[in-house]
Design a protein around this motif. Structure first.
Motif, PDB file in Angstrom:
ATOM      1  N   GLN A  38       0.592  -1.227   0.015  1.00 14.10           N
ATOM      2  CA  GLN A  38       0.016  -0.002   0.198  1.00 14.10           C
ATOM      3  C   GLN A  38       0.998   1.180   0.024  1.00 14.10           C
ATOM      4  O   GLN A  38       0.614   2.169  -0.875  1.00 14.10           O
ATOM      5  N   GLU A  39       1.806   1.125   0.689  1.00 12.33           N
ATOM      6  CA  GLU A  39       2.804   2.398   0.715  1.00 12.33           C
ATOM      7  C   GLU A  39       3.396   2.630  -0.263  1.00 12.33           C
ATOM      8  O   GLU A  39       3.690   3.855  -0.710  1.00 12.33           O
ATOM      9  N   VAL A  41       2.478   1.807  -3.586  1.00 11.34           N
ATOM     10  CA  VAL A  41       1.750   2.258  -4.538  1.00 11.34           C
ATOM     11  C   VAL A  41       1.497   3.474  -4.347  1.00 11.34           C
ATOM     12  O   VAL A  41       1.099   4.551  -5.312  1.00 11.34           O
ATOM     13  N   GLU A  42       0.814   4.095  -3.001  1.00  6.62           N
ATOM     14  CA  GLU A  42       0.899   5.427  -2.505  1.00  6.62           C
ATOM     15  C   GLU A  42       1.763   6.231  -3.057  1.00  6.62           C
ATOM     16  O   GLU A  42       1.657   7.594  -3.703  1.00  6.62           O
ATOM     17  N   VAL A  46      -0.123   5.390  -7.582  1.00  5.80           N
ATOM     18  CA  VAL A  46      -0.914   4.696  -8.256  1.00  5.80           C
ATOM     19  C   VAL A  46      -1.615   3.446  -7.366  1.00  5.80           C
ATOM     20  O   VAL A  46      -1.713   4.032  -6.222  1.00  5.80           O
ATOM     21  N   THR A  47      -2.421   2.567  -7.744  1.00  2.00           N
ATOM     22  CA  THR A  47      -2.850   1.576  -6.677  1.00  2.00           C
ATOM     23  C   THR A  47      -2.359   0.070  -6.807  1.00  2.00           C
ATOM     24  O   THR A  47      -1.680  -0.033  -8.008  1.00  2.00           O
ATOM     25  N   LYS A  48      -2.827  -0.716  -6.081  1.00  2.00           N
ATOM     26  CA  LYS A  48      -2.467  -2.129  -5.836  1.00  2.00           C
ATOM     27  C   LYS A  48      -2.668  -2.900  -7.358  1.00  2.00           C
ATOM     28  O   LYS A  48      -1.828  -3.585  -7.802  1.00  2.00           O
ATOM     29  N   GLY A  49      -3.683  -2.289  -7.958  1.00  2.00           N
ATOM     30  CA  GLY A  49      -4.196  -2.965  -9.259  1.00  2.00           C
ATOM     31  C   GLY A  49      -2.771  -3.020 -10.245  1.00  2.00           C
ATOM     32  O   GLY A  49      -2.649  -3.631 -10.959  1.00  2.00           O
TER      33      GLY A  49
END
Lengths: 202, 202
Positions: A38-39, A41-42, A46-49
């Motif tokens: 999570q950290e 991608v932030e 972007v996001t986890k996807g």
DNA sequence: CGGACAGCATACCGACCGGTATGTGACTCA
DNA sequence: TGAGTCACATACCGGTCGGTATGCTGTCCG
């Protein structure tokens, strides 16, 4: 990926490169286990996807970093060790100084490299160890060559010389500060000097 | 704790010692973050209630390990460095060989020591760094003394010598195998020899 | 023009994990 | 003998984590 070489209006760099860059920064700063996807991608915006679109798992990111380091260092060592016109003592000093400068230049990679081996999956760990072993063997060959030529002392074990020196190199990630009093070149020169004196005939 | 010095029919050792021993083993094997308190208490044959009765938190266990290592090494270094009748070069070699032997003798501690600093709370980390700094300074003083006496080369930076050597020592936890071909004494002798040759006048 | 597919975003899940609140039996001591 | 305390065991909690299933949108190809 094939339709436009590089998206013209991208945020900065391409997404997978950004993910890898931020992961490197965070792994070096907080450690692999204490960095959540999570950290990452932030930080990359972007996001986890997106992450799991490009990478199969979290430790794929780590494996990429290991591969990057090993490819770079192996390539540089080969270039230096291959200069057959240069005396072996000079080649050893040059290779030693170069790996110090490169390790300091990519200090985040160095921190990760010596701390996060155990976080790789067993297979990836095995692959990384094999590559690192080949690298060490190439370095060790320089020491052995110097011994055959009689310029290095016979009584030191070449493999111990390599473990001795690369212990010091890996440890750079722990104590070296970019904003400290010592430049990369100074450390490299002193480390290479100490290595040379520790092996050469008095 | 005060009524019987040591319970006669205890499983093996006292509970807090067993907890610390199993924690050390597991931290060295899997790393701090990948060892759960549940695994520790199961290995010690007790439950979480016991652990949190003796230790305030998980990283208290880690702090205990760091304290144990630093106390031991500091004490040994002081004993060796304090032999004022012995020439400084001999004292440096003896101290170097001793820390190698001791680090190999407590290999789990060594593995933990150089990998898990970041898992300590900031305050404990600060305390450990301060202790380690005092230790390094004591070691560095030997190098400086040799330089003043003229037996060691003037052009090497004493602090870099220390970082160089202790990089190699910490790295022992990564590559040294108890069942390998090299005894602790052999490694200690070679490491101390390389250190001496790297600093002494040619 | 219409599927197909790359390139993500959103929402969600089950599995832990460190830590705590509470219970309980043995032993000590007044 | 009963009150207190030490030394744990049991049960439980909120939070986080890596990973996934699915949805949406723009672009390219036929």
């Amino acid at each position: 990926m094939a339709r436009s070489t590089t998206p013209p209006k991208a945020t900065a760099a391409a997404v997978p490169q950004r993910l890898l860059a931020e992961a490197t920064r965070l792994f070096a700063e907080r450690g692999y286990d204490r960095t959540s996807v999570q950290e990452i991608v932030e930080a990359a915006g972007v996001t986890k996807g997106a992450l799991y679109h490009y990478f199969g798992s979290k430790d794929d990111l780590l494996h990429e970093i290991y591969g990057r380091v090993l490819r770079l260092q192996m390539q540089r060592l080969e270039a230096i060790a291959g200069k057959e016109a240069t005396p072996v003592a000079e080649r050893l000093v040059e290779a030693a100084a170069d790996v110090v400068v490169t390790s300091i230049g990519n200090l985040d990679d160095t921190k990760i490299f010596f701390r996060s081996m155990h976080q790789l999956s067993p297979e990836k760990q095995k692959a990384v160890r094999a590559d690192r072993r080949r690298y060490h063997e190439k370095f060790r060959a320089l020491v052995e060559e110097g011994q055959r030529e009689g310029v290095f002392r016979q009584e030191v074990r070449p493999d111990l010389v390599v473990d001795f020196f690369f212990g010091a190199v890996h440890h750079l990630g722990t104590w070296y500060r970019e904003d400290g009093p010592l430049s990369a070149g100074q450390v490299a020169a002193d480390f290479a000097d100490m290595l040379l004196h520790s092996v050469r005939q008095p």
